[in-house]
Design a protein around this motif. Structure first.
Motif, PDB file in Angstrom:
ATOM      1  N   HIS A  58       0.830  -1.207   0.000  1.00 44.94           N
ATOM      2  CA  HIS A  58       0.000   0.000   0.000  1.00 44.94           C
ATOM      3  C   HIS A  58       0.869   1.263   0.000  1.00 44.94           C
ATOM      4  O   HIS A  58       0.584   2.237  -0.713  1.00 44.94           O
ATOM      5  N   ILE A  59       1.946   1.247   0.776  1.00 39.80           N
ATOM      6  CA  ILE A  59       2.863   2.390   0.820  1.00 39.80           C
ATOM      7  C   ILE A  59       3.538   2.586  -0.530  1.00 39.80           C
ATOM      8  O   ILE A  59       3.707   3.718  -1.013  1.00 39.80           O
ATOM      9  N   VAL A  60       3.929   1.491  -1.178  1.00 37.92           N
ATOM     10  CA  VAL A  60       4.554   1.586  -2.500  1.00 37.92           C
ATOM     11  C   VAL A  60       3.600   2.230  -3.502  1.00 37.92           C
ATOM     12  O   VAL A  60       4.002   3.057  -4.332  1.00 37.92           O
ATOM     13  N   GLU A  61       2.318   1.872  -3.442  1.00 32.78           N
ATOM     14  CA  GLU A  61       1.341   2.486  -4.340  1.00 32.78           C
ATOM     15  C   GLU A  61       1.216   3.981  -4.073  1.00 32.78           C
ATOM     16  O   GLU A  61       1.064   4.786  -5.007  1.00 32.78           O
ATOM     17  N   GLN A  62       1.271   4.374  -2.813  1.00 33.38           N
ATOM     18  CA  GLN A  62       1.232   5.796  -2.484  1.00 33.38           C
ATOM     19  C   GLN A  62       2.414   6.532  -3.076  1.00 33.38           C
ATOM     20  O   GLN A  62       2.300   7.635  -3.614  1.00 33.38           O
ATOM     21  N   LEU A  63       3.591   5.928  -2.991  1.00 34.43           N
ATOM     22  CA  LEU A  63       4.784   6.564  -3.548  1.00 34.43           C
ATOM     23  C   LEU A  63       4.678   6.712  -5.059  1.00 34.43           C
ATOM     24  O   LEU A  63       5.109   7.713  -5.633  1.00 34.43           O
ATOM     25  N   LYS A  64       4.106   5.732  -5.726  1.00 34.09           N
ATOM     26  CA  LYS A  64       3.969   5.808  -7.182  1.00 34.09           C
ATOM     27  C   LYS A  64       3.045   6.941  -7.598  1.00 34.09           C
ATOM     28  O   LYS A  64       3.288   7.648  -8.572  1.00 34.09           O
ATOM     29  N   GLN A  65       1.965   7.135  -6.826  1.00 34.02           N
ATOM     30  CA  GLN A  65       0.986   8.152  -7.195  1.00 34.02           C
ATOM     31  C   GLN A  65       1.294   9.511  -6.592  1.00 34.02           C
ATOM     32  O   GLN A  65       0.690  10.506  -6.986  1.00 34.02           O
ATOM     33  N   GLY A  66       2.218   9.585  -5.622  1.00 33.12           N
ATOM     34  CA  GLY A  66       2.604  10.870  -5.047  1.00 33.12           C
ATOM     35  C   GLY A  66       1.522  11.491  -4.212  1.00 33.12           C
ATOM     36  O   GLY A  66       1.431  12.700  -4.084  1.00 33.12           O
TER      37      GLY A  66
END
Length: 699
Positions: A527-535
């Motif tokens: 979930h954190i990785v997805e947040q980083l991808k979308q900024g």
């Protein structure tokens, strides 16, 4: 002669007739224009009838001509009222309109009723009709000038041909009737040509008819200073009539053999005398300097200049527009021919940012690229460098070397510094004025004052850009804070596994709980990785159907903090719609905070789940250090405010309240210092959401 007059005015009548048809058959009527064309047609027709009817004299056409003038006054006044007051009807409320109407009625009475005319001639020994038409011509020229000056530059294209055509007609009328007034008889040689001139002007009026739709934004009222400069027509007509009276007096007593040639020559020179001053920017600049010196105690209306610049600055939307506005403003103030703007960059160096008609030599441009001590000199002295003053008093500028510009053909005239908070933000180089003059103390004060206002605008623009950049950085900082907060919770869970591994490593149930906890950590990391991808920090998955009983049991099993979490519920199921990962993180964080608040060995933390008719109720209760009401009201839900020092991020409670409220729920905090804290969370039950949202639910 009668044949020429007939065909001259016949051509005008035909031209006005076609113009009237064109105006009437257009989709958008312009009533004042139609009335003016109709009155012009009636006037031409009356002259034609006078040439063919022996009982109808040319003097009998004067009332029709007065009506024609009045109709064009109405047209010009309506457009002028639209430009100044943004209302065509405002013209009928002005004192000028009342005076003009009464004057026209009086003139019509004199021209229509011969008895009044005879009475005036007997007592004053003059013919008032010629004088009235001279006044009408002057008044028409003034209206044309005022309309053109009051029209914004972008809209002058709409009225250009109207001003040219009516200005020409009134100027020719002034010529005809001023000469007739001078010699007390109508000048038929000029009068008969008016028909042809009117016919030639109708195409321009037809073009004007297609451009009469205006959108005025100018509400600026005239001032006494503007009265001087905006009444050049009146001044020019006065000078013209005085010169013509002297010339006519001399010609009248001169040899009649060359009298007509002298009259023709004089008329030609008089026209040139009128045209040249009104088309020459240099002559207008010289006139402005002369009137400023001899007619006004103060050369400038400071309030007006300040308001005008403030209004113009408010309309600017970009730095490029502001650069051009700075140069234009300063060049207009001193009638300079052009200029260039040098701005300071982030390294403190000045560079040429914009220019308008900046006619500098390559050597001068090169010197300004390597300006050396000039910025420091401007910052220390804080005055305008005047090269006219330098030529006459070089000792004033002994502290700086200005020799690169000290030659006969140099175009540099002024260097105006722009200060913000006593710091040099920019400077403007102005080229020679259209009318060379020496600046006085008032000019220097105005330039410095306007310079400060323009520098403030530059500083505000730069601050706006920095604020926009800071907002970008703030977004990244907030993202980092949320991610670090989530990572801290994950690290805490893994640390508990490692801490208890030595004690429980031989217990199979411990390994099962460890695998479940690590599986939950992996999901959160994804979930954190997805947040980083979308900024973004607010990225959430779609709400799902969640059984809170299972969720709180999983939290109780996986959260192995100290003191141990006590889970209490009598429910077998309790369904809500929410983001399972988000809600788990929020409850876990609140439990962790409750455990951190325990300061004694007999402390405890409880997680209770109940429900009522509409809401699921989750309570996280502890007997820790507690909080006072002021802290709850002012700091608990304030983001990035923490009491844990470097160990906390200060966003757990803020994030919890933000999410719960977005789910149409509620969160309440009950606490007292030394007595513990209770967080009560209410989430709408799934059945209640279904009843309100119907098919929009995600379950």
């Amino acid at each position: 002669m009668q044949s020429y007059i007939y065909y001259s005015y016949l051509s005008a009548a035909i031209a006005y007739g076609f113009l009237l048809l064109y105006a009437c058959f257009r989709k958008n009527w312009h009533l004042p224009f139609i009335i003016a064309v109709l009155c012009s047609l009636a006037w031409c027709t009356s002259v034609i009838i006078a040439t063919k009817n022996s009982h109808f004299f040319f003097a009998d056409t004067l009332p029709y001509e007065t009506l024609r003038n009045a109709s064009w006054f109405l047209q010009l006044g309506a457009l002028l009222s639209k430009q100044i007051y943004n209302d065509h009807k405002q013209i009928f409320k002005s004192n000028v309109s009342v005076v003009a109407t009464l004057t026209i009625v009086l003139v019509l009475g004199i021209e229509i009723f011969p008895g009044y005319l005879t009475l005036i001639r007997e007592h004053l020994n003059v013919d008032p009709r010629f004088a009235s038409h001279v006044v009408s011509a002057v008044f028409g020229l003034i209206l044309v000038e005022q309309l053109y000056r009051s029209t914004p530059l972008k809209q002058r294209w709409n009225l250009k041909f109207l001003c040219i055509s009516l200005g020409s007609l009134f100027a020719f009328d002034l010529l005809v009737y001023s000469k007739s007034l001078l010699f007390s008889s109508l000048d038929f040689e000029l009068w008969q040509s008016r028909g042809v001139i009117n016919a030639l002007m109708t195409p321009l009026l037809a073009v004007t008819l297609t451009r009469l739709k205006l959108n005025s934004q100018s509400t600026e009222l005239t001032t006494p200073r503007k009265t001087i400069f905006y009444s050049t027509i009146l001044l020019g007509c006065g000078i013209y009539l005085i010169l013509m009276s002297f010339a006519g007096f001399y010609i009248k007593r001169a040899n009649t053999e060359w009298g007509e040639a002298a009259q023709t020559l004089f008329i030609f020179l008089a026209i040139l005398l009128l045209i040249i001053p009104f088309t020459s920017g240099k002559i207008r600049a010289i006139s402005k300097v002369y009137f400023s010196k001899h007619f006004f105690h103060y050369s400038y209306d400071y309030r007006e200049e300040w308001l005008k610049i403030s209004k113009s600055l408010a309309k600017l939307e970009s730095l490029e527009e502001l650069k051009g506005f700075i140069i234009t403003t300063l060049t207009d103030l001193v009638e300079s021919a052009g200029g260039g703007l040098w701005l300071k960059n982030d390294q403190g160096h000045f560079f040429l940012a914009a220019e308008q008609n900046l006619k500098l030599t390559p050597q001068e441009i090169e010197y300004l690229h390597n300006i050396g001590d000039l910025p420091q000199y401007l910052a220390n002295k804080q005055w305008v460098i005047d090269f006219f003053e330098l030529a006459h008093a070089p000792e004033v500028y002994d502290d700086i070397d200005l020799s690169p510009w000290c030659y006969e053909d140099s175009q540099v005239w002024l260097i105006v510094p722009l200060f913000h908070l006593n710091k040099l933000e920019a400077f403007v180089v102005l080229t020679q004025a259209r009318a060379p003059r020496k600046l006085d103390w008032e000019d220097h004060d105005l330039l410095k004052t306007v310079g400060m206002q323009l520098a403030n605008a530059l500083a505000l623009n730069r601050t706006s850009e920095e604020l926009a950049n800071n907002r970008q950085f703030e977004t990244y900082h907030r993202l980092s804070a949320y991610l670090v907060h989530d990572l801290k919770n994950l690290v805490a869970q893994i640390s508990l596994i490692v801490k208890n591994a030595e004690k429980h490593k031989h217990n199979p149930d411990f390994f099962d709980d460890t695998i479940d906890t690590l599986n939950n950590v992996v999901k959160k990391m994804h979930h954190i990785v997805e947040q980083l991808k979308q900024g973004e920090t607010n990225t959430t998955t779609a709400n799902t159907f969640i059984n809170l009983v299972e969720l709180v049991k999983n939290i109780a099993q996986q959260h192995l903090g100290t003191p141990p979490l006590q889970m209490e519920t009598t429910l077998s199921e309790c369904f809500v719609t929410a983001d399972k990962i988000k809600l788990t993180n929020i409850l876990t964080n609140l439990v962790q905070n409750a455990q951190d608040a325990i300061a004694t060995s007999d402390g405890w933390v409880k997680l209770e789940l109940t429900k009522n008719q509409d809401y699921a109720v989750i309570k996280i209760i502890d007997n820790g250090i507690g909080m006072d009401q002021q802290f709850i009201a002012e700091r608990l839900f304030k983001p990035f405010d923490t009491t844990k020092g470097n160990a906390g991020m200060g966003i757990g409670a803020y994030e919890a309240r933000d999410y719960i409220l977005k789910q149409s729920g509620n969160i309440r905090v009950d606490s007292n210092p030394g007595q513990g804290t209770a967080f009560t969370i209410q989430l709408p039950l799934a059945q209640r959401v279904s009843a309100n949202q119907g098919n929009n639910d995600h379950f």
